[in-house]
Design an enzyme around this catalytic site. Sequence first.
Site: not given
Length: 173
Positions: A43-45
């Site tokens: 979920r890290n952008h």
Amino acid sequence: MTDKEVRLQGLPPVVNEACKTLVLGSMPGALSLSKQEYYGHPRNHFWPLIYKLYGGGASPNDQYGERLAFVLKHKIALWDVLGTCVREGSLDADIREPEENDFAAFFRDYPAVERVFFNGQAAEQLYRKRVLPGLQEIGLGKELRYRTFPSSSPARTMTLDAKLAIWCELADN
């Protein structure tokens, strides 16, 4: 440090002699450390931001080695302010006993780096407190341009598009 706590070891820098930009995090999260990958949390952008900024598509390729080649192709180095610390979990607020990486050696070895972008305020604060004074004492770092971006972490509750509007400066060479 208690008996069950462990000193965490960060990741080595991803860099080559052509890199002009250094993106600095504070310390990789638990999942990234276990995978031995920068920005390894799904979920890290970070990777979606990089790929959108540099025309690699809306989502990054799943192969980590190809992601690293992609950033290096665009002259971007990756590293963290801290080389080691004690921390339970992944939150920057829980970092204890921090030890910074050797930035004097890094900037001597990679003199083409001219911009440092911080992936979040914690990285900037750690760098300005623990690294910059030492660099200034030996005459390094004053020619570098610095900028802080909102953290790409999933803990930073900001949409990808909102982050992208700010991170777009990274693509301005």
